[in-house]
Design a protein around this motif. Structure first.
Motif, short mmCIF file in Angstrom:
data_model
loop_
_atom_site.label_atom_id
_atom_site.label_comp_id
_atom_site.label_asym_id
_atom_site.label_seq_id
_atom_site.Cartn_x
_atom_site.Cartn_y
_atom_site.Cartn_z
N VAL A 16 0.80 -1.23 0.00
CA VAL A 16 0.00 0.00 0.00
C VAL A 16 0.84 1.28 0.00
N VAL A 28 2.52 1.87 -3.48
CA VAL A 28 1.54 2.22 -4.52
C VAL A 28 1.05 3.65 -4.32
N ARG A 29 0.80 4.01 -3.09
CA ARG A 29 0.33 5.37 -2.84
C ARG A 29 1.39 6.40 -3.24
N ASP A 80 1.58 6.76 -6.92
CA ASP A 80 0.49 7.59 -7.45
C ASP A 80 0.83 9.08 -7.36
N ARG A 81 1.41 9.45 -6.25
CA ARG A 81 1.80 10.84 -6.04
C ARG A 81 2.83 11.28 -7.08
N GLY A 112 -3.65 -14.51 -2.34
CA GLY A 112 -4.41 -13.31 -1.99
C GLY A 112 -3.79 -12.51 -0.87
N GLU A 113 -2.50 -12.72 -0.64
CA GLU A 113 -1.80 -11.97 0.41
C GLU A 113 -1.09 -10.75 -0.16
N MET A 114 -1.01 -10.71 -1.47
CA MET A 114 -0.24 -9.63 -2.08
C MET A 114 -1.01 -9.13 -3.29
N LEU A 115 -1.00 -7.82 -3.48
CA LEU A 115 -1.65 -7.23 -4.65
C LEU A 115 -1.04 -7.83 -5.91
N SER A 116 -1.87 -8.18 -6.86
CA SER A 116 -1.34 -8.64 -8.14
C SER A 116 -0.98 -7.42 -8.98
N GLU A 175 -2.19 -6.72 -11.75
CA GLU A 175 -3.45 -6.18 -12.26
C GLU A 175 -4.08 -5.23 -11.24
N ASP A 176 -4.05 -5.64 -9.97
CA ASP A 176 -4.59 -4.76 -8.92
C ASP A 176 -3.87 -3.42 -8.92
N ASP A 197 -4.88 -1.39 -11.87
CA ASP A 197 -6.23 -0.86 -11.67
C ASP A 197 -6.19 0.43 -10.85
N VAL A 198 -5.41 0.36 -9.79
CA VAL A 198 -5.36 1.49 -8.86
C VAL A 198 -4.64 2.69 -9.50
#
Ligand SMILES: Nc1ncnc2c1ncn2[C@@H]1O[C@H](COP(=O)(O)OP(=O)(O)O)[C@@H](O)[C@H]1O
Ligand SMILES: [Mg+2]
Lengths: 89, 265
Positions: free
Chosen positions: B147, B150-151, B154-155, B182-186, B188-189, B192-193
């Motif tokens: 997280v 990724v944040r 984005d900035r 499902g423990e880690m963002l793929s 694709e995730d 998407d974000v």
């Protein structure tokens, strides 16, 4: 079929990555809104300009806000309509 | 020659900018390009040790910008990979002495001498980051599937857009097993974000640390999955834009392999 069976054994109650994704999607929207108060104001003025072409609206009581629930965040623009403008042909 | 300047950046530290810069630079040189890798992390130089060139530093990028030496004097030639050069950072924190005009002048000279110039940006979004994007015409944003990375990505993407750069994304340190659980963002995730175009996918790979321990180029290790992934990114940058993306797979998962082969998933 077999893969479905395997999945059932390995399935977790909650997938933490889904939560991560959802939280990120929200926070990124909020980060940007926070950063851009003037953009929000410009947006509001532009929306007012467009709507005013069709309706007479109460500019004092309108509000632009961001609503957030579990699955979506939405930009909500709320304004009372005072009168519909007549449009000339 | 009219070379391209590519900045590698991320916002967050420790996500793999320096690893990416050195690997992609080396891979582009292996493809036959004349490549300069520039360490823009002024005061915290690292690219030199990662590349195993730390003992050969004479001048640095600050010297070049301040016209104390020529580019040719500061650029260290890699002895293992032909046409690969490193321009190191200074080790004192004097990034504030770099003028934008000075960097622009050096950028122009670099473009005349090299096919590709890769700028390794420092973490953060302050002066050092700004300096590293001055001459760039392309940008690669590196991010790990968590997280905070990724944040921050984005900035940084927002800032790059505001400078008329259209960044592409590298997702680094992907752990396929954890993605599958499902423990880690793929990737694709993450895409998407962030809603930007992909440059490449790089798996978590123990060989990365080992190659930096010894200062040997990752891309020369054929058994390194990360090295191979960086090579593919370099090929995409170097004209093969349509080279397909391969999501990293879990070597240990035999069933995953079999079911993928037969198109069951
Ligand atoms: N794909 C990878 N697999 C394993 N380790 C990695 C990978 N990419 C980077 N690392 C490790 O992560 C650490 C930080 O990488 P680095 O490239 O120095 O990041 P940055 O330049 O963004 O601060 C280093 O120890 C590096 O070896
Ligand atoms: Mg670094």
């Amino acid at each position: 079929m077999l893969s479905g069976l395997l999945k059932r054994f390995t399935r977790q109650k909650t997938k933490s990555k889904d939560e991560a994704k959802k939280r990120l999607q929200f926070s990124l929207i909020y980060d940007k809104l926070d950063l851009n108060d003037t953009i929000l104001m410009d947006l509001q003025n532009d929306i007012v300009d467009v709507i005013s072409k069709y309706f007479e609206i109460d500019k004092q009581s309108l509000e632009l806000k961001v609503k957030r629930d579990d699955n979506v965040s939405a930009l909500v623009f709320n304004t009372p309509i005072l009168q519909v403008r007549r449009r000339r042909a | 020659m009219e070379g391209k300047i590519i900045v590698v950046t991320s916002g967050k530290g420790g996500v793999g900018k320096t690893t990416t810069t050195s690997a992609i630079g080396a891979a582009l040189a292996l493809e036959g390009n004349r490549v300069a890798i520039v360490d823009m992390d002024i005061g915290l130089r690292n690219l030199d040790v990662v590349m195993g060139l730390e003992n050969r530093i004479v001048f640095n990028i600050v010297d070049v910008v301040q016209q104390k030496c020529k580019i040719e004097q500061a650029a260290i030639r890699d002895r293992r990979i032909e046409n690969l050069f490193l321009i190191p950072a200074s080790q004192s924190d004097n990034k504030d002495v770099l003028s934008t005009a000075g960097i622009e002048r050096v950028a122009e000279d670099l473009r005349k001498q090299f096919d590709y110039i890769i700028m390794d940006s420092p973490a953060g979004i302050e002066r050092g980051f700004e300096n590293s994007i001055v001459g760039a015409s392309e940008a690669l944003v590196v991010c790990t599937p968590d997280v905070s990375a990724v944040r921050d990505a984005d900035r940084v993407i927002g800032i790059l857009y505001s400078r008329s750069l259209t960044p592409k994304l590298i997702v680094n340190r992907i752990e396929p097993g954890r993605v599958k659980r499902g423990e880690m963002l793929s990737h694709e995730d993450v895409m998407d974000v962030l809603a930007i175009e992909l440059a490449g996918l790089v798996p978590m790979d123990d060989k990365v640390l080992i190659s930096s321990n010894t200062g040997t180029p990752l891309v020369l290790q054929n058994d390194s999955k990360a090295g191979q992934a960086f090579k593919r990114i370099a090929r995409r940058l170097n004209g093969e834009a349509d080279l397909p993306f391969e999501a990293p797979t879990d070597r240990s998962s035999m069933w995953g392999k079999i079911s993928r082969t037969f198109g069951l998933r």
